[in-house]
Scaffold this motif. Structure first.
Motif, short mmCIF file in Angstrom:
data_model
loop_
_atom_site.label_atom_id
_atom_site.label_comp_id
_atom_site.label_asym_id
_atom_site.label_seq_id
_atom_site.Cartn_x
_atom_site.Cartn_y
_atom_site.Cartn_z
N ILE A 85 9.38 -26.95 -16.13
CA ILE A 85 9.79 -26.37 -14.85
C ILE A 85 8.58 -25.80 -14.12
N ILE A 86 7.77 -25.04 -14.83
CA ILE A 86 6.59 -24.43 -14.23
C ILE A 86 5.56 -25.50 -13.87
N LYS A 87 5.36 -26.46 -14.75
CA LYS A 87 4.41 -27.56 -14.47
C LYS A 87 4.80 -28.29 -13.20
N ASP A 88 6.07 -28.64 -13.08
CA ASP A 88 6.54 -29.36 -11.89
C ASP A 88 6.35 -28.51 -10.64
N LYS A 89 6.65 -27.24 -10.75
CA LYS A 89 6.52 -26.37 -9.58
C LYS A 89 5.07 -26.26 -9.15
N CYS A 90 4.17 -26.09 -10.11
CA CYS A 90 2.75 -25.98 -9.79
C CYS A 90 2.26 -27.25 -9.10
N GLU A 91 2.68 -28.39 -9.59
CA GLU A 91 2.25 -29.66 -8.99
C GLU A 91 2.86 -29.85 -7.60
N THR A 92 4.13 -29.49 -7.44
CA THR A 92 4.80 -29.63 -6.14
C THR A 92 4.13 -28.76 -5.08
N LEU A 93 3.74 -27.55 -5.47
CA LEU A 93 3.14 -26.61 -4.52
C LEU A 93 1.62 -26.76 -4.42
N ASN A 94 1.06 -27.72 -5.18
CA ASN A 94 -0.40 -27.89 -5.23
C ASN A 94 -1.08 -26.56 -5.58
N GLY A 95 -0.51 -25.92 -6.61
CA GLY A 95 -1.01 -24.63 -7.03
C GLY A 95 -2.05 -24.73 -8.14
N ALA A 96 -2.35 -23.60 -8.73
CA ALA A 96 -3.33 -23.54 -9.81
C ALA A 96 -2.78 -22.67 -10.94
N LEU A 97 -2.79 -23.22 -12.15
CA LEU A 97 -2.26 -22.52 -13.31
C LEU A 97 -3.14 -22.79 -14.52
N LEU A 98 -3.43 -21.74 -15.25
CA LEU A 98 -4.13 -21.88 -16.53
C LEU A 98 -3.32 -21.12 -17.56
N TYR A 99 -2.78 -21.87 -18.52
CA TYR A 99 -2.02 -21.23 -19.60
C TYR A 99 -2.75 -21.41 -20.92
N ALA A 100 -2.73 -20.37 -21.74
CA ALA A 100 -3.24 -20.46 -23.10
C ALA A 100 -2.39 -19.57 -23.99
N SER A 101 -2.12 -20.04 -25.19
CA SER A 101 -1.42 -19.20 -26.16
C SER A 101 -2.35 -18.12 -26.71
N ASN A 102 -3.66 -18.33 -26.52
CA ASN A 102 -4.65 -17.35 -26.98
C ASN A 102 -5.93 -17.58 -26.18
N PHE A 103 -6.47 -16.52 -25.60
CA PHE A 103 -7.65 -16.64 -24.76
C PHE A 103 -8.95 -16.34 -25.49
N SER A 104 -8.87 -15.91 -26.72
CA SER A 104 -10.07 -15.60 -27.48
C SER A 104 -10.96 -16.84 -27.63
N VAL A 105 -12.25 -16.67 -27.36
CA VAL A 105 -13.19 -17.78 -27.56
C VAL A 105 -13.17 -18.22 -29.02
N GLY A 106 -13.16 -17.24 -29.93
CA GLY A 106 -13.14 -17.55 -31.35
C GLY A 106 -11.90 -18.31 -31.77
N VAL A 107 -10.74 -17.94 -31.24
CA VAL A 107 -9.50 -18.64 -31.59
C VAL A 107 -9.53 -20.07 -31.05
N ASN A 108 -10.06 -20.27 -29.87
CA ASN A 108 -10.11 -21.62 -29.33
C ASN A 108 -11.07 -22.51 -30.11
N LEU A 109 -12.13 -21.95 -30.65
CA LEU A 109 -12.97 -22.69 -31.59
C LEU A 109 -12.20 -22.96 -32.88
N PHE A 110 -11.41 -21.98 -33.31
CA PHE A 110 -10.58 -22.11 -34.51
C PHE A 110 -9.56 -23.24 -34.35
N PHE A 111 -9.01 -23.38 -33.14
CA PHE A 111 -8.10 -24.49 -32.86
C PHE A 111 -8.77 -25.83 -33.16
N GLU A 112 -10.01 -25.97 -32.72
CA GLU A 112 -10.72 -27.23 -32.94
C GLU A 112 -10.98 -27.45 -34.42
N LEU A 113 -11.31 -26.38 -35.13
CA LEU A 113 -11.52 -26.46 -36.58
C LEU A 113 -10.23 -26.85 -37.29
#
Length: 238
Positions: A85-113
């Motif tokens: 729902i949110i994805k469609d709305k953002c695209e319809t309105l030509n908006g900008a959205l950044l979602y993350a379940s965790n914003f920690s730099v370390g956690v995002n490196l952990f995701f790759e690991l």
């Protein structure tokens, strides 16, 4: 950069501290006591919104930001069944959205690991796989959004695992996530591969909220002035 903080609890205050250190201002701060200020006119005085609330309010909050035409960074978890729902709305309105379940730099490196380890372990069926996450008692959702991300990465890379569940697994195709709520833990996530011969385990432990707050501000700096849907992989170029 002028930032609107949607959610001004412990996380919001930690984000504000980092934002001020980096030369930004927090021109709009919304919590239960200032909800009347959460208007399109006030949002439009800001360059970007950072939304950290809860699973029951996130969708409405993000929608309000998109309707106002303001880029929004969201770290709320527990609402992704409404992601389309949110994805469609953002695209319809030509908006900008950044979602993350965790914003920690370390956690995002952990995701790759985590993804890489799952790929390496894919053919080794002699290893049982379990996950554990520990957070403070005020956390409203279980398992955590970070744990779900980690679990889905395992499912994507180990075909014999078909689904995750938030309890002990009963069948070989299930991936168990055990959630514990212990104060004052800001967040620990572990993935263990166990066999009769040995164990392999990766663990990420947050010591405080600073890593999450810093990542959220970095995300806001990245998103300001952009259109489209992004993740922390875009911010960190990984």
């Amino acid at each position: 950069m002028k930032i609107a903080l949607i959610g001004y609890g412990k996380m919001g205050k930690a984000i504000e501290e980092i934002a001020l250190q980096r030369g930004h201002t927090t021109d709009l701060k919304i919590d239960i006591n200032t909800i009347d200020s959460f208007t399109a006119a006030n949002l439009q005085q800001c360059d970007v919104a950072i939304e950290f609330t809860g699973p029951h309010s996130a969708v409405e909050n993000i929608s309000k930001c998109l309707d106002a035409g303001i880029p929004v960074v969201s770290g709320s978890t527990g609402w992704l069944e409404q992601w389309q729902i949110i994805k469609d709305k953002c695209e319809t309105l030509n908006g900008a959205l950044l979602y993350a379940s965790n914003f920690s730099v370390g956690v995002n490196l952990f995701f790759e690991l985590n993804k890489k380890l799952a790929q390496l372990m894919s053919n080794h069926e002699e290893y049982a796989i379990t996950m554990e996450e520990i957070h403070h008692t005020q956390k409203k959702d279980a398992p955590s959004g970070t744990a779900i991300t980690l679990a889905e990465q395992v499912l994507e890379n180990i075909p014999r695992k078909k689904k995750w569940l938030n309890e002990a697994a009963k069948y070989p195709n299930e991936l168990s996530i055990i959630s514990k709520r212990i104060d004052p833990a800001p967040g620990t996530h572990s993935i263990k591969y166990s066999s009769e011969i040995d164990d392999i385990e990766i663990i990420h432990t947050a010591h405080n909220r600073t890593g999450f707050a810093t990542g959220a501000v970095l995300a806001a700096e990245f998103l300001a002035g952009k259109k489209g849907i992004y993740t922390m992989k875009d911010v960190l170029n990984i």
